[in-house]
Design a protein around this motif. Structure first.
Motif, PDB file in Angstrom:
ATOM      1  N   ILE A   1       0.952  -1.209   0.025  1.00 30.75           N
ATOM      2  CA  ILE A   1       0.017  -0.085   0.119  1.00 30.75           C
ATOM      3  C   ILE A   1       0.687   1.308  -0.004  1.00 30.75           C
ATOM      4  O   ILE A   1       1.791   1.329   0.854  1.00 30.75           O
ATOM      5  CB  ILE A   1      -0.845   0.057   1.212  1.00 30.75           C
ATOM      6  CG1 ILE A   1      -2.029  -1.278   1.122  1.00 30.75           C
ATOM      7  CG2 ILE A   1      -1.813   1.373   1.352  1.00 30.75           C
ATOM      8  CD1 ILE A   1      -2.502  -1.423   2.504  1.00 30.75           C
ATOM      9  N   GLN A   2       0.764   2.425  -0.860  1.00 31.87           N
ATOM     10  CA  GLN A   2       1.428   3.396  -0.855  1.00 31.87           C
ATOM     11  C   GLN A   2       0.459   4.501  -0.625  1.00 31.87           C
ATOM     12  O   GLN A   2      -0.641   4.400  -1.202  1.00 31.87           O
ATOM     13  CB  GLN A   2       2.254   3.368  -2.151  1.00 31.87           C
ATOM     14  CG  GLN A   2       3.506   2.623  -2.753  1.00 31.87           C
ATOM     15  CD  GLN A   2       4.222   2.944  -3.636  1.00 31.87           C
ATOM     16  OE1 GLN A   2       4.732   4.154  -3.620  1.00 31.87           O
ATOM     17  NE2 GLN A   2       4.174   2.155  -4.555  1.00 31.87           N
ATOM     18  N   VAL A   3       0.939   5.457  -0.058  1.00 33.92           N
ATOM     19  CA  VAL A   3       0.283   6.721   0.225  1.00 33.92           C
ATOM     20  C   VAL A   3       0.979   8.005  -0.219  1.00 33.92           C
ATOM     21  O   VAL A   3       2.182   8.161  -0.221  1.00 33.92           O
ATOM     22  CB  VAL A   3       0.061   7.148   1.772  1.00 33.92           C
ATOM     23  CG1 VAL A   3      -0.916   8.110   2.153  1.00 33.92           C
ATOM     24  CG2 VAL A   3      -0.641   5.682   2.421  1.00 33.92           C
ATOM     25  N   PHE A   4       0.311   8.875  -0.832  1.00 35.45           N
ATOM     26  CA  PHE A   4       0.891   9.988  -1.646  1.00 35.45           C
ATOM     27  C   PHE A   4       0.273  11.551  -0.863  1.00 35.45           C
ATOM     28  O   PHE A   4      -1.192  11.319  -0.758  1.00 35.45           O
ATOM     29  CB  PHE A   4       0.561   9.922  -3.277  1.00 35.45           C
ATOM     30  CG  PHE A   4       1.340   8.855  -3.602  1.00 35.45           C
ATOM     31  CD1 PHE A   4       2.630   8.892  -4.440  1.00 35.45           C
ATOM     32  CD2 PHE A   4       0.554   7.503  -4.099  1.00 35.45           C
ATOM     33  CE1 PHE A   4       3.337   8.078  -4.949  1.00 35.45           C
ATOM     34  CE2 PHE A   4       1.355   6.643  -4.593  1.00 35.45           C
ATOM     35  CZ  PHE A   4       2.565   6.771  -5.058  1.00 35.45           C
ATOM     36  N   ASP A   5       0.981  12.249  -0.714  1.00 30.75           N
ATOM     37  CA  ASP A   5       0.545  13.419  -0.501  1.00 30.75           C
ATOM     38  C   ASP A   5       0.500  14.542  -1.588  1.00 30.75           C
ATOM     39  O   ASP A   5       1.440  14.801  -2.492  1.00 30.75           O
ATOM     40  CB  ASP A   5       1.694  14.331   0.496  1.00 30.75           C
ATOM     41  CG  ASP A   5       1.206  15.736   1.176  1.00 30.75           C
ATOM     42  OD1 ASP A   5       0.735  16.457   0.400  1.00 30.75           O
ATOM     43  OD2 ASP A   5       1.139  15.857   2.658  1.00 30.75           O
ATOM     44  N   ILE A   6      -0.819  14.913  -1.964  1.00 28.79           N
ATOM     45  CA  ILE A   6      -1.182  15.598  -3.159  1.00 28.79           C
ATOM     46  C   ILE A   6      -0.333  17.016  -3.195  1.00 28.79           C
ATOM     47  O   ILE A   6       0.200  17.364  -4.284  1.00 28.79           O
ATOM     48  CB  ILE A   6      -2.518  15.705  -3.208  1.00 28.79           C
ATOM     49  CG1 ILE A   6      -3.402  14.030  -3.352  1.00 28.79           C
ATOM     50  CG2 ILE A   6      -3.087  16.504  -4.440  1.00 28.79           C
ATOM     51  CD1 ILE A   6      -2.701  13.494  -4.271  1.00 28.79           C
ATOM     52  N   LYS A   7      -0.623  17.558  -2.035  1.00 30.49           N
ATOM     53  CA  LYS A   7       0.055  19.194  -2.173  1.00 30.49           C
ATOM     54  C   LYS A   7       1.510  19.082  -2.268  1.00 30.49           C
ATOM     55  O   LYS A   7       2.166  19.992  -2.912  1.00 30.49           O
ATOM     56  CB  LYS A   7      -0.474  19.808  -0.934  1.00 30.49           C
ATOM     57  CG  LYS A   7      -1.925  20.136  -0.664  1.00 30.49           C
ATOM     58  CD  LYS A   7      -2.289  20.838   0.329  1.00 30.49           C
ATOM     59  CE  LYS A   7      -3.927  21.322   0.527  1.00 30.49           C
ATOM     60  NZ  LYS A   7      -4.241  21.995   1.585  1.00 30.49           N
TER      61      LYS A   7
END
Length: 363
Positions: A67-73
Motif C-alpha cells: 500500500i502506498q500513500v501520496f501527499d497531493i499538495k
C-alpha cells in the motif's frame, strides 16, 4: 457538487492558483509527475487508486502486495506499507484519512482496516468465503458494502467487526452508493442487470431493476454477461455508469435505467481482469470515472497511449453512442483513473502512478 474545483497547492515559489471550473480546464490536463512503483526488472502493476475525502492524499494498492500513500499538495510518496501476508486490493480511505480499508488476496477473504499512523491493523471483517470484488463506502456514514464471488453482498460498519446485514444474489460483482447515501446499486454480470435498493431497507426487494441485456446486445454482444469493471453514480445523482473492460462504457439514467449514452473510442482492453483476476492478468478497478461536476467521463484508451474525455452534454450519434471530445496525450497506458474530489487534478496508473494537472499553455 459545485463545478468549481480548487487547484492543488503549488510549490512556495509559485503564486496560488484560483479555483477553476472543470469545463475551463478539462482539455488542458497533462501528466505533471510520475512515480515508479517498483525497482524490480519485472514491473508491478497498480491495482487500485483512491483519494481521501479532502483530496489531500491518494492511496494505491499494487500486486507487489504493498500500500502506498501520496501527499497531493507535496506531490510525493509519504508512506509504503507492505501487506505480504494477506495481499492487498481495493484499498479505500474511510472518512478518516489515517485509516484505509482493503480486501485480501491471500490467506482468507477478510477485509482489513489499517491504521496508517502506526501501520497496524485496527479490525478484521470476516465472513466472505471467496474473493471480494468490490468495496464501497457510504458518503454519509461509516457504513460500507462488500461484494464477493461467494454470491453475497455484505453490509458493515467501520466500528464493528460483525456484519450489519447480508444479501444473497447471483454474481453481485460491483456496488455503489448514490451521492445521498440512501440508494445502493448492485451490478450482477450474469443476469446483465443493476439492482437498486433503499439502503435503510436493504432486506426488502430492490425497488428498481435495470435490464442491460438489450444494451449489451446492441453495444457489446461479444462480452455479454462479463467484463464489467466499474459502477459509479455521478455526483449530481443524474447518471449511473457501468464501465466495461473493452468496448466502452454505459451511461444510464440513474432513475429510469434508460441508456443516455454509450461511450466509444477505446482501442481494446487496458489489459486488466477487473475487478477480480482468475488469470495471469493483474487486478483492476476499472479505467473510467466521472468528473466531480458530473458532466465529463475520463477514461483510458485501452491499449493505446491517450486518455479520453467524454462530454455528456455533447450531442450523441443516432444510436446514442458518444465519441470522446478530446484525447489527452500520454506516454503510457491508463488502466486506472480517479479525479480528485476537491482539487482539479487526476491520478492515473498502470505500472506507474501519474499525477495530471491543467497546463495553462494548453488551454
Amino acid at each position: 457538487m459545485a463545478e468549481t474545483q480548487q487547484q492543488p497547492q503549488p510549490p512556495a515559489t509559485q503564486a496560488p492558483q484560483q479555483p477553476q471550473k472543470v469545463t475551463d480546464i478539462i482539455r488542458a490536463f497533462r501528466p505533471a509527475k510520475s512515480f515508479k512503483t517498483s525497482k524490480q526488472e519485472t514491473p508491478n502493476y497498480v491495482t487500485s487508486l483512491d483519494f481521501d475525502d479532502q483530496g489531500d492524499y491518494l492511496v494505491a494498492a499494487g500486486d507487489d502486495e504493498t500500500i502506498q500513500v501520496f501527499d497531493i499538495k507535496e506531490g510525493k510518496s509519504t508512506k509504503s506499507v507492505p501487506s505480504k501476508k494477506y495481499g492487498v486490493h481495493l484499498a479505500r480511505f474511510t472518512h478518516h484519512s489515517r485509516q484505509v480499508l482493503h480486501a485480501s488476496t491471500k490467506v482468507d477473504h477478510s477485509l482489513r482496516l489499517l491504521d496508517l499512523h502506526n501501520e497496524g491493523y485496527v479490525r478484521y471483517f470476516s465472513g466472505h468465503t471467496d474473493k471480494v470484488t468490490c468495496l464501497a463506502l457510504s458518503p454519509g456514514s461509516d457504513s460500507f458494502i462488500s461484494c464477493s464471488k461467494d454470491d453475497t453482498v455484505t453490509l458493515w460498519d467501520v466500528g464493528s467487526r460483525n456484519p450489519q446485514g447480508k444479501l444473497k444474489l447471483a454474481t453481485p460483482y460491483l456496488v455503489a452508493f448514490d451521492p445521498s447515501a440512501t440508494v445502493i446499486a448492485i451490478a450482477s454480470q450474469s443476469t446483465s442487470s443493476v439492482l437498486l435498493y433503499d439502503f435503510r431497507n436493504y432486506d426488502k426487494p430492490p425497488f428498481s431493476t435495470f435490464d442491460l441485456a438489450p444494451f449489451e446486445e446492441t453495444y457489446t454482444p461479444s462480452t455479454r454477461g462479463r467484463a464489467w469493471t466499474r459502477l459509479e453514480f455521478s455526483n449530481d445523482g443524474k447518471y449511473l455508469m457501468v464501465g466495461t473492460d473493452y468496448h466502452g462504457h454505459y451511461i444510464l439514467d440513474a432513475f429510469e435505467g434508460t441508456i443516455k449514452a454509450f461511450l466509444t473510442g477505446k482501442n481494446g482492453s487496458p489489459g486488466r481482469a477487473a475487478p477480480v483476476s482468475s488469470s495471469a492478468k493483474p487486478l483492476g478497478q476499472g479505467d473510467s470515472c466521472f468528473s466531480p461536476d458530473g458532466r465529463y467521463v475520463i477514461g483510458g484508451a485501452g491499449d493505446s497511449q491517450d486518455m479520453l474525455v467524454w462530454d455528456l452534454q455533447q450531442e450523441r450519434e443516432t444510436n446514442a453512442t458518444l465519441q470522446p471530445m478530446v484525447r489527452l496525450p500520454h506516454r503510457g497506458r491508463t488502466a486506472l483513473v480517479e479525479y480528485n474530489p476537491r482539487y482539479n487534478m487526476l491520478a492515473s496508473a498502470d505500472k506507474d502512478i501519474v499525477f495530471w494537472q491543467p497546463d495553462e499553455a494548453s488551454k
